[in-house]
Design a protein around this motif. Structure first.
Motif, short mmCIF file in Angstrom:
data_model
loop_
_atom_site.label_atom_id
_atom_site.label_comp_id
_atom_site.label_asym_id
_atom_site.label_seq_id
_atom_site.Cartn_x
_atom_site.Cartn_y
_atom_site.Cartn_z
N ASP A 157 -21.71 59.73 25.85
CA ASP A 157 -21.27 58.72 24.90
C ASP A 157 -20.79 57.45 25.59
N HIS A 158 -20.53 57.56 26.89
CA HIS A 158 -20.03 56.40 27.63
C HIS A 158 -20.91 56.15 28.83
N PRO A 159 -22.06 55.51 28.62
CA PRO A 159 -23.02 55.38 29.70
C PRO A 159 -22.51 54.59 30.91
N ALA A 160 -21.41 53.85 30.73
CA ALA A 160 -20.89 53.10 31.87
C ALA A 160 -20.29 54.03 32.92
N CYS A 161 -20.00 55.27 32.52
CA CYS A 161 -19.42 56.24 33.44
C CYS A 161 -20.49 56.67 34.45
N CYS A 162 -20.25 56.45 35.76
CA CYS A 162 -21.27 56.72 36.78
C CYS A 162 -21.51 58.21 37.00
N CYS A 163 -20.45 59.05 36.76
CA CYS A 163 -20.60 60.47 37.02
C CYS A 163 -21.37 61.07 35.85
N ASN A 164 -22.66 60.76 35.83
CA ASN A 164 -23.48 61.09 34.68
C ASN A 164 -23.72 62.58 34.56
N SER A 165 -23.41 63.14 33.42
CA SER A 165 -23.65 64.55 33.28
C SER A 165 -24.94 64.79 32.49
N ALA A 166 -25.58 63.73 32.01
CA ALA A 166 -26.88 63.89 31.38
C ALA A 166 -27.94 63.89 32.49
N ASN A 167 -29.11 64.40 32.18
CA ASN A 167 -30.18 64.36 33.18
C ASN A 167 -30.82 62.99 33.23
N SER A 168 -31.45 62.69 34.37
CA SER A 168 -32.34 61.53 34.42
C SER A 168 -33.72 62.06 34.01
N THR A 169 -34.74 61.22 34.10
CA THR A 169 -36.10 61.72 33.85
C THR A 169 -36.93 61.42 35.09
N TRP A 170 -38.01 62.15 35.27
CA TRP A 170 -38.90 61.88 36.40
C TRP A 170 -39.88 60.77 36.01
N ASN A 171 -40.05 59.83 36.91
CA ASN A 171 -41.09 58.81 36.79
C ASN A 171 -42.26 59.32 37.61
N CYS A 172 -43.36 59.67 36.92
CA CYS A 172 -44.53 60.20 37.63
C CYS A 172 -45.63 59.15 37.56
N ASP A 173 -45.81 58.38 38.60
CA ASP A 173 -46.80 57.28 38.65
C ASP A 173 -46.68 56.36 37.43
N GLY A 174 -45.45 56.14 36.98
CA GLY A 174 -45.26 55.20 35.88
C GLY A 174 -45.21 55.85 34.51
N GLU A 175 -45.23 57.19 34.48
CA GLU A 175 -45.09 57.86 33.18
C GLU A 175 -43.94 58.85 33.24
N THR A 176 -43.22 59.01 32.13
CA THR A 176 -42.06 59.91 32.18
C THR A 176 -42.49 61.36 31.97
N LEU A 177 -41.80 62.26 32.66
CA LEU A 177 -42.05 63.70 32.47
C LEU A 177 -40.99 64.25 31.54
N ASP A 178 -41.34 65.31 30.81
CA ASP A 178 -40.39 65.86 29.85
C ASP A 178 -39.34 66.76 30.49
N SER A 179 -39.67 67.38 31.63
CA SER A 179 -38.69 68.31 32.24
C SER A 179 -38.05 67.70 33.46
N SER A 180 -36.78 68.03 33.68
CA SER A 180 -36.14 67.55 34.92
C SER A 180 -36.35 68.57 36.03
N ALA A 181 -36.46 69.86 35.67
CA ALA A 181 -36.72 70.89 36.70
C ALA A 181 -38.23 70.94 36.96
N ILE A 182 -38.61 70.64 38.20
CA ILE A 182 -40.05 70.61 38.49
C ILE A 182 -40.36 71.28 39.83
N GLU A 183 -41.62 71.66 39.95
CA GLU A 183 -42.14 72.29 41.17
C GLU A 183 -43.36 71.47 41.59
N VAL A 184 -43.35 70.98 42.83
CA VAL A 184 -44.39 70.01 43.25
C VAL A 184 -45.11 70.50 44.50
#
Ligand SMILES: Nc1ncnc2c1ncn2[C@@H]1O[C@H](COP(=O)(O)OP(=O)(O)OP(=O)(O)O)[C@@H](O)[C@H]1O
Ligand SMILES: CCCCCCCCCCCCC/C=C/[C@@H](O)[C@H](CO)NC(=O)CCCCC
Ligand SMILES: [Ca+2]
Length: 500
Positions: free
Chosen positions: A440-467
């Motif tokens: 609710d407070h995105p200014a807080c740096c200690c982010n507890s939400a996930n980020s998303t993966w940028n895969c060659d310019g497209e977002t991935l739906d999962s944060s847990a990945i195997e490459v």
């Protein structure tokens, strides 16, 4: 590459045509003395500054019609013998990529060159996202010597997914199995840059220039490329050739997608905004170091045309193919595990050089060595992160910071702390409430939400990945970035010009 040999000269010729005199551009006076002049014009590649190629021409005259025809015939036969040159191409144009100039660029700059080089084309102007990808599963692919995409990295990614996916489908390989050995794709892809970042074109040709790229296609260049497969829970998500980025580049992309109307500027806007937000993410990275390759991410030399490190990997790949079935390698090899708080996790299969960063995210990464460079940028101050970013634009070493680590890897896995906590059934209500608070407070740096993966310019739906990196899974109509001949700034002469 600066030597003259018969073969080099032919390699640089685009077309040979009989010259019609009423169309002749130059009137030197010489031919006017001839009773009945005959001539032919040779169109050839002229190398200019900064890896730029141009189409130039020279006309030869003689009085003897038979001799003139013999020359035309001989040169055309030599051109016919250039088996790596494409004759039939399938072209996909994204009319909405970058500054929305794809169609104009193709029609004005590229189509006339293909026609001069007697290349036939089937052109598809895409009507929606995934049009090119879906179409590649239906067309009679064997009819073509290559596929050309006019657009940016996203458009290239679509065509690549279509081609690799089609290859696996035709060979009965299940893409959802992360351990399946994928079948190489021998149909080359040509990129006519008309996107926003065009990093794949810049990193494989050295310049964003549609004419240069068209000429690399015409002369039939071939550059193998490593491709990473990305899975989540035994489900295939995507392939990647340039950047797989979590944190900083994932957040930029997510924000910039809402601003597509801004064109390429959207990345500057979202880049600035994401920099200010300064979010970091907690998670665990496990990776297998790439022991097979000769290079390291801290090397001073970069991957260039004819790179010996990539050649060595090609030999190893050929040996592996011979030995396949005799032994099960790799799976038992060591995994390194790193837990931490990261501002950015970037895995790059190539340098990711682009006009914004001419040396790229990992200047010594190789196009075809079967490895990716994994760059971990730990939590640091805004000022330090800015210093890190600025070094992408100058000659200083961006890995020379205590908060930056870089590893050359052949596979890796990532899980965010958030998903680890959820998976281990932690029912700590306080923790969940805190998570909500931070969202609710995105200014807080200690982010507890996930980020998303940028895969060659497209977002991935999962944060847990195997490459996994698949060495040289596909090929481009390119030759890598050429080493400058002699003087850095001097225009380097092509073999045809030296011969003349
Ligand atoms: N006709 C179309 N309408 C809408 N979207 C399309 C169409 N054709 C292709 N696309 C999609 O547009 C997306 C972006 O295209 P593209 O990569 O060409 O440009 P860009 O995003 O501006 O450049 P870059 O990827 O270099 O940053 C691609 O992922 C592609 O799937
Ligand atoms: C103070 C100045 C600091 C400047 C720092 C500049 C650093 C720029 C590095 C750029 C790296 C690009 C990596 C390529 C990613 C592509 O697969 C992807 C699709 O086209 N583009 C982006 O995600 C778009 C990414 C856009 C990033 C801005
Ligand atoms: Ca690589």
């Amino acid at each position: 590459h600066c030597q003259i040999s018969g073969l080099d000269v032919i390699e640089g010729i685009i077309a040979v045509e009989e010259t019609e005199f009423n169309k002749k551009q130059r009137n030197t006076g010489k031919w006017q003395k001839m009773a009945k002049p005959h001539a032919f014009t040779v169109y050839y590649v002229k190398k200019a500054r900064n890896h730029r190629w141009r189409c130039s021409d020279v006309t030869f005259w003689c009085v003897d019609e038979h001799l003139c025809n013999q020359w035309i015939q001989a040169l055309k036969e030599l051109l016919e013998m250039q088996k790596s040159r494409p004759k039939q191409l399938l072209v996909y144009i994204n009319p909405y990529g970058g500054r929305r100039q794809g169609k104009r660029i193709y029609e004005q700059k590229v189509a006339p060159l293909f026609s001069l080089a007697s290349i036939s084309t089937d052109v598809v102007i895409t009507e929606h996202a995934n049009h090119a990808k879906d179409n590649l599963f239906e067309v009679n692919i064997n009819k073509y010597d290559g596929v050309v995409c006019v657009g940016g990295d996203g458009m290239f990614s679509e065509v690549m997914h279509g081609l690799i996916g089609r290859m696996q489908k035709d060979s009965g390989i299940d893409q959802n199995n992360p351990k399946a050995p994928l079948v190489q794709c021998n149909i080359r892809i040509g990129i006519i840059p008309a996107g926003s970042t065009d990093c794949i074109c810049y990193s494989t040709v050295g310049i964003i220039d549609p004419v240069t790229s068209a000429l690399h296609i015409i002369v039939g260049d071939c550059q193998p490329l490593d491709v990473s497969s990305v899975h989540h829970n035994n489900t295939f998500l995507k392939y990647s050739v340039s950047l797989l980025g979590y944190g900083f580049y994932g957040d930029i992309l997510k924000d910039s997608e809402k601003k597509r109307w801004m064109g390429p500027m959207r990345y500057d806007y979202s880049g600035f905004k994401t920099f200010l937000s300064h979010h970091y993410y907690e998670g665990t990275i496990s990776f297998q170091p790439a022991r097979h390759t000769l290079g390291s991410p801290r090397d001073k030399d970069s991957c260039r045309t004819g790179c010996y490190i990539c050649k060595k990997s090609e030999q190893q790949l050929a040996e592996q193919h011979k030995e396949r079935g005799l032994k099960r390698e790799e799976d038992e090899e060591e995994w390194k595990v790193i837990k931490g708080k990261f501002l950015a996790i970037n895995a790059v299969n190539m340098s990711c050089a682009c006009p914004r960063s001419p040396k790229g995210l990992s200047p010594a990464a190789h196009l075809a060595d079967g490895s990716a460079d994994l760059i971990l940028v730990r939590k640091c101050s805004r000022f330090d992160f800015l210093r890190y970013l600025v070094r992408h634009t100058n000659q200083d070493d961006q890995f020379d910071f205590s908060f930056v680590d870089v590893y050359r890897v052949k596979s890796f896995q990532f899980t965010s702390k958030l998903s680890e906590d959820n998976e281990s059934n932690v029912t700590d209500i306080g923790k969940k409430r805190f998570g909500q608070f931070c969202r609710d407070h995105p200014a807080c740096c200690c982010n507890s939400a996930n980020s998303t993966w940028n895969c060659d310019g497209e977002t991935l739906d999962s944060s847990a990945i195997e490459v996994r990196v698949h060495c040289q899974l596909m090929k481009l109509f390119a030759r890598g970035i050429e080493e400058n001949c002699k003087g850095e700034d001097a225009d380097s002469q092509s073999s045809v010009e030296q011969l003349l």
